[in-house]
Design an enzyme around this catalytic site. Structure first.
Site, PDB file in Angstrom:
ATOM      1  N   LYS A  86      11.906  15.822   1.654  1.00  0.00           N
ATOM      2  CA  LYS A  86      11.506  14.704   2.539  1.00  0.00           C
ATOM      3  C   LYS A  86      11.665  13.438   1.603  1.00  0.00           C
ATOM      4  O   LYS A  86      11.858  12.351   2.123  1.00  0.00           O
ATOM      5  CB  LYS A  86       9.993  14.396   2.906  1.00  0.00           C
ATOM      6  N   ASP A  87      11.828  13.402   0.261  1.00  0.00           N
ATOM      7  CA  ASP A  87      12.103  12.202  -0.660  1.00  0.00           C
ATOM      8  C   ASP A  87      13.558  11.931  -0.885  1.00  0.00           C
ATOM      9  O   ASP A  87      13.833  10.998  -1.300  1.00  0.00           O
ATOM     10  CB  ASP A  87      11.391  12.333  -1.883  1.00  0.00           C
ATOM     11  N   ARG A 132       5.808   6.083   8.613  1.00  0.00           N
ATOM     12  CA  ARG A 132       5.544   6.922   9.698  1.00  0.00           C
ATOM     13  C   ARG A 132       4.114   7.445   9.801  1.00  0.00           C
ATOM     14  O   ARG A 132       3.628   7.396  10.981  1.00  0.00           O
ATOM     15  CB  ARG A 132       6.373   8.218   9.422  1.00  0.00           C
ATOM     16  N   ARG A 133       3.345   7.740   8.916  1.00  0.00           N
ATOM     17  CA  ARG A 133       1.978   7.977   8.842  1.00  0.00           C
ATOM     18  C   ARG A 133       1.090   6.888   9.599  1.00  0.00           C
ATOM     19  O   ARG A 133       0.134   6.977  10.375  1.00  0.00           O
ATOM     20  CB  ARG A 133       1.541   8.808   7.609  1.00  0.00           C
ATOM     21  N   ARG A 150      -0.818   4.860  -2.804  1.00  0.00           N
ATOM     22  CA  ARG A 150       0.410   5.600  -3.560  1.00  0.00           C
ATOM     23  C   ARG A 150      -0.145   6.339  -4.718  1.00  0.00           C
ATOM     24  O   ARG A 150      -1.267   6.221  -5.117  1.00  0.00           O
ATOM     25  CB  ARG A 150       1.460   4.511  -3.858  1.00  0.00           C
ATOM     26  N   ARG A 156      -4.640  10.365  -4.764  1.00  0.00           N
ATOM     27  CA  ARG A 156      -5.033   9.822  -3.468  1.00  0.00           C
ATOM     28  C   ARG A 156      -6.049  10.666  -2.631  1.00  0.00           C
ATOM     29  O   ARG A 156      -6.752   9.861  -1.970  1.00  0.00           O
ATOM     30  CB  ARG A 156      -3.632  10.107  -2.555  1.00  0.00           C
ATOM     31  N   CYS A 242      12.887   7.069   4.327  1.00  0.00           N
ATOM     32  CA  CYS A 242      11.477   7.533   4.252  1.00  0.00           C
ATOM     33  C   CYS A 242      10.506   6.441   4.149  1.00  0.00           C
ATOM     34  O   CYS A 242       9.471   6.403   4.581  1.00  0.00           O
ATOM     35  CB  CYS A 242      11.044   8.267   2.900  1.00  0.00           C
TER      36      CYS A 242
END
Length: 310
Positions: A86-87, A132-133, A150, A156, A242
């Site tokens: 995803k990155d 997105r989140r 981050r 986190r 992303c």
């Protein structure tokens, strides 16, 4: 080929765990090869101050989590890079390629740690730095105060379990790989909270026609690969990455067809367009393009254009 293969990854515990996961079957398949690891720091790892991923990408001038690794691959410092897929941008560096995606894929879903979505009080502080989140949270709960966070997964997570936030949103796959699942309060349904394209999957990148590419050519899982290729094709059609709020979820249906559902959401959560489709496993890019076209026909281009404005 040389009997030594150099494997590069980011420095985090999660990145190193992913390399271990990928190597487990590879070492058994190629017992005569020695695998050496190399840690490569990325801009997103070195910049711990900038609060959001989009801002980090502006300062690094490339991908926050893959640029330096790709450079190490191209220059020959390493032979293979193992990414969180995803990155990785949808266009990889010239002269490199992605191998067939390894399987099994990790859990694609996002999770809420610290509270369930329903039990969060009005105006609760929820941490995530991913556009997105942020967008999908506000689409479901516009009252929330979304706080940019981050850093590595344990850090986190601690913001909700020990710190000032009511909850944080994280990827289930990362928590599973780090054995941090007791801290999960709710698994978010990908039908209403579709993940980042490639989430849960590993991306294995090599130089084109290199000894490593030839050695590893027949590794990977074709079904997992079809799912992530459909997701990434959709993202490419939307000219996204992303730093834009695009969610996509590919899976193989009970009838053996490849299914893809996706959503594009405005950053304030007020607008959202969704689309879904299915097609043969052997044509994932075509399916991704078709679902992306449906999103664009419903107004996704306008949502994304507003987000990209300086």
């Amino acid at each position: 080929m040389s009997d030594v293969l150099r494997i590069g990854s980011r420095a985090s515990k999660l990145a190193r765990t992913q390399v271990t996961e990928w190597l487990a079957p590879i070492v058994e398949q190629f017992p005569g090869v020695q695998f050496k690891r190399d840690v490569i720091l990325e801009g997103g790892d070195q910049d711990r101050v900038t609060p959001t991923l989009a801002e980090v990408m502006k300062t690094t001038g490339g991908s926050a989590f893959s640029t330096n690794q790709e450079a190490a691959l191209v220059t020959g410092r390493v032979d293979v890079i193992v990414h969180s897929l995803k990155d990785l941008p949808t266009s990889v560096h010239d002269g490199t390629q992605l191998l067939t995606t390894p399987g099994p894929r990790g859990d694609v879903r996002d999770v809420l740690c610290g509270s369930t979505l329903e039990s969060l009080p009005q105006g609760a502080r929820v941490g995530t730095g991913a556009p997105r989140r942020i967008a999908q949270l506000l689409a479901l709960r516009p009252d929330l105060d979304v706080v940019p966070v981050r850093g590595n997964v344990p850090g986190r997570l601690a913001r909700a379990t020990q710190g000032p936030l009511d909850a944080v949103v994280l990827a289930a796959a990362g928590l599973n790989r780090l054995d941090l699942t007791p801290d999960v309060h709710e698994v978010l349904d990908p039908a209403t909270f579709p993940p980042s394209p490639g989430q849960g999957a590993l991306g294995v990148q090599v130089r084109v026609d290199s000894p490593a590419a030839k050695l590893l050519a027949h590794t990977g899982d074709l079904h997992v690969d079809a799912c992530v290729r459909a997701e990434r094709a959709l993202l490419a059609e939307l000219h996204g990455g992303c730093s834009v709020p695009v969610g996509a979820w590919g899976r193989i249906g009970p009838d053996g067809l490849l299914c893809l559902s996706a959503a594009v959401t405005s950053l304030n959560g007020a607008e959202q367009v969704t689309a879904a489709g299915e097609g043969p496993v052997g044509a994932p890019e075509k399916l991704g393009a078709c679902v992306a076209a449906d999103l664009l026909a419903q107004g996704a281009a306008g949502i994304l254009a507003a987000i990209r404005k300086p």
